[in-house]
Write a protein that holds these residues in place. Structure first.
Motif, mmCIF file in Angstrom:
data_model
loop_
_atom_site.group_PDB
_atom_site.id
_atom_site.type_symbol
_atom_site.label_atom_id
_atom_site.label_comp_id
_atom_site.label_asym_id
_atom_site.label_seq_id
_atom_site.Cartn_x
_atom_site.Cartn_y
_atom_site.Cartn_z
ATOM 1 N N UNK A 125 -17.283 11.494 6.723
ATOM 2 C CA UNK A 125 -16.627 11.359 8.177
ATOM 3 C C UNK A 125 -15.970 9.798 8.193
ATOM 4 N N UNK A 126 -16.467 8.877 7.327
ATOM 5 C CA UNK A 126 -16.040 7.556 7.221
ATOM 6 C C UNK A 126 -14.639 7.632 6.619
ATOM 7 N N UNK A 127 -14.585 8.468 5.522
ATOM 8 C CA UNK A 127 -13.364 8.455 4.808
ATOM 9 C C UNK A 127 -12.384 9.162 5.759
ATOM 10 N N UNK A 128 -12.781 10.397 6.252
ATOM 11 C CA UNK A 128 -11.849 11.029 7.481
ATOM 12 C C UNK A 128 -11.201 9.814 8.554
ATOM 13 N N UNK A 129 -11.983 9.090 8.985
ATOM 14 C CA UNK A 129 -11.533 8.134 9.877
ATOM 15 C C UNK A 129 -10.718 7.142 9.384
ATOM 16 N N UNK A 130 -10.919 6.752 7.992
ATOM 17 C CA UNK A 130 -9.937 5.866 7.178
ATOM 18 C C UNK A 130 -8.558 6.586 7.157
ATOM 19 N N UNK A 131 -8.578 7.861 6.859
ATOM 20 C CA UNK A 131 -7.440 8.617 6.833
ATOM 21 C C UNK A 131 -6.506 8.150 8.024
ATOM 22 N N UNK A 132 -7.213 8.408 9.161
ATOM 23 C CA UNK A 132 -6.450 8.353 10.334
ATOM 24 C C UNK A 132 -6.128 6.638 10.765
ATOM 25 N N UNK A 133 -6.785 5.766 10.000
ATOM 26 C CA UNK A 133 -6.616 4.503 10.176
ATOM 27 C C UNK A 133 -5.605 3.970 9.780
ATOM 28 N N UNK A 134 -5.109 4.631 8.652
ATOM 29 C CA UNK A 134 -4.059 4.302 7.532
ATOM 30 C C UNK A 134 -2.979 5.075 7.744
ATOM 31 N N UNK A 135 -2.839 6.134 8.189
ATOM 32 C CA UNK A 135 -2.039 7.441 8.082
ATOM 33 C C UNK A 135 -0.379 7.136 8.582
ATOM 34 N N UNK A 136 -0.403 5.936 9.438
ATOM 35 C CA UNK A 136 0.922 5.452 9.794
ATOM 36 C C UNK A 136 1.713 4.735 8.703
ATOM 37 N N UNK A 137 0.668 4.321 7.582
ATOM 38 C CA UNK A 137 1.429 3.364 6.478
ATOM 39 C C UNK A 137 1.411 4.169 5.088
ATOM 40 N N UNK A 138 0.911 5.572 5.247
ATOM 41 C CA UNK A 138 0.911 6.215 4.215
ATOM 42 C C UNK A 138 -0.326 7.313 3.885
ATOM 43 N N UNK A 139 -0.268 7.778 2.740
ATOM 44 C CA UNK A 139 -1.520 8.668 2.621
ATOM 45 C C UNK A 139 -2.013 8.150 0.914
ATOM 46 N N UNK A 140 -3.141 7.987 1.108
ATOM 47 C CA UNK A 140 -4.265 7.846 -0.214
ATOM 48 C C UNK A 140 -4.367 8.877 -0.993
ATOM 49 N N UNK A 141 -3.759 9.175 -2.073
ATOM 50 C CA UNK A 141 -3.840 10.375 -3.061
ATOM 51 C C UNK A 141 -5.354 10.396 -3.471
ATOM 52 N N UNK A 142 -5.811 11.654 -3.907
ATOM 53 C CA UNK A 142 -6.996 11.817 -4.202
ATOM 54 C C UNK A 142 -7.270 11.381 -5.688
ATOM 55 N N UNK A 143 -8.294 10.934 -6.006
ATOM 56 C CA UNK A 143 -8.510 10.131 -7.346
ATOM 57 C C UNK A 143 -9.324 10.842 -8.044
ATOM 58 N N UNK A 144 -9.235 10.791 -9.351
ATOM 59 C CA UNK A 144 -10.091 11.308 -10.402
ATOM 60 C C UNK A 144 -11.671 11.351 -9.759
ATOM 61 N N UNK A 145 -12.139 9.915 -9.474
ATOM 62 C CA UNK A 145 -13.245 9.874 -9.073
ATOM 63 C C UNK A 145 -13.832 11.037 -8.031
ATOM 64 N N UNK A 146 -12.906 11.177 -7.112
ATOM 65 C CA UNK A 146 -12.913 12.073 -5.984
ATOM 66 C C UNK A 146 -13.348 13.268 -6.480
ATOM 67 N N UNK A 147 -12.589 13.804 -7.569
ATOM 68 C CA UNK A 147 -12.765 15.090 -7.951
ATOM 69 C C UNK A 147 -14.137 15.416 -8.678
ATOM 70 N N UNK A 148 -14.438 14.431 -9.249
ATOM 71 C CA UNK A 148 -15.818 14.364 -10.109
ATOM 72 C C UNK A 148 -17.044 14.366 -9.154
ATOM 73 N N UNK A 149 -16.505 13.655 -8.039
ATOM 74 C CA UNK A 149 -17.854 13.604 -6.703
ATOM 75 C C UNK A 149 -17.847 15.181 -6.295
ATOM 76 N N UNK A 150 -16.676 15.699 -5.844
ATOM 77 C CA UNK A 150 -16.887 17.114 -5.544
ATOM 78 C C UNK A 150 -17.512 17.894 -6.364
ATOM 79 N N UNK A 151 -17.241 17.833 -7.641
ATOM 80 C CA UNK A 151 -17.642 18.767 -8.569
ATOM 81 C C UNK A 151 -19.437 18.434 -8.824
ATOM 82 N N UNK A 152 -19.663 17.163 -8.859
ATOM 83 C CA UNK A 152 -21.172 16.994 -8.867
ATOM 84 C C UNK A 152 -21.808 17.318 -7.506
ATOM 85 N N UNK A 153 -21.361 17.237 -6.574
ATOM 86 C CA UNK A 153 -21.809 17.717 -5.191
ATOM 87 C C UNK A 153 -22.184 19.266 -5.376
#
Length: 207
Positions: A125-153
């Motif tokens: 939820x926090x990351x989703x809110x952050x995306x909206x907070x910075x959306x006018x300035x750009x998009x933060x690409x998914x990191x390798x750590x994010x992919x590892x997080x998804x796999x581990x979950x």
């Protein structure tokens, strides 16, 4: 110069744009299928009290199939040029719906501590809110750590879904512990990158 020659020169200078990506494509179909599997997964998970061995195997199978589509649809969209605005929105929603349903379901059945569920859901939820907070300035690409997080979950949830008995408690805790570390770590990394992106965007706007 003839009219045909002028038209030819114009076409060379202004090449036709690539055709728009159709909304109905294999990547989006897989994404929608993953969303459709969420209620199927929940029915299987809670069937016959939630601890029937056969239905827990079925629930695990549905979760595994849905999780695999998460990786396949993204790869197909990028490799085949099937990225659409619908897919950009629907894909993370489907991913979070599946993970959230599994976590809440396991906690309701008493198989997973609620604090683990709230940590993971809170981070998303926090990351989703952050995306909206910075959306006018750009998009933060998914990191390798994010992919590892998804796999581990996914692996950790799968272990909790499987009716393996108490002997699997240690492997479950190890994998879930790693998933929690990755969840919190990548969440903090996202905060740092969001703050930097917003600061860079505001500085560029003032320049």
């Amino acid at each position: 110069m003839t009219a045909d020659g002028a038209a030819s020169d114009s076409a060379a200078v202004n090449p036709t744009e690539p055709p728009p990506v159709p909304l109905v494509n294999i990547a989006n179909i897989l994404t929608v299928s993953r969303l459709a599997l969420v209620p199927v997964f929940l029915v299987a998970l809670f069937w016959d009290g939630g601890h029937d061995t056969l239905w827990r195997w079925i629930a695990t199978g549905v979760f595994a199939i849905a999780s695999i589509t998460d990786r396949i649809d993204g790869d197909l969209a990028r490799k085949r040029g099937l990225v659409t605005d619908f897919g950009k929105v629907a894909d993370p929603i489907a991913d979070k719906a599946l993970t959230g349903a599994a976590l809440v379901g396991l906690s309701l059945l008493g198989d997973l501590g609620w604090w683990i569920t709230w940590v993971i859901i809170g981070r998303e939820v926090a990351v989703t809110l952050l995306r909206f907070w910075v959306i006018r300035h750009g998009v933060i690409p998914a990191s390798h750590g994010g992919k590892v997080k998804t796999l581990l979950q996914a692996l950790a949830i799968g272990l909790y879904l499987l009716p393996l008995g108490s002997w699997a408690d240690i492997p479950r805790w190890i994998v879930m512990g790693a998933a929690l570390v990755a969840t919190v770590g990548t969440g903090l990394d996202y905060v740092v990158r969001a703050v930097r992106l917003r600061a860079a965007g505001r500085a560029k706007a003032k320049a």
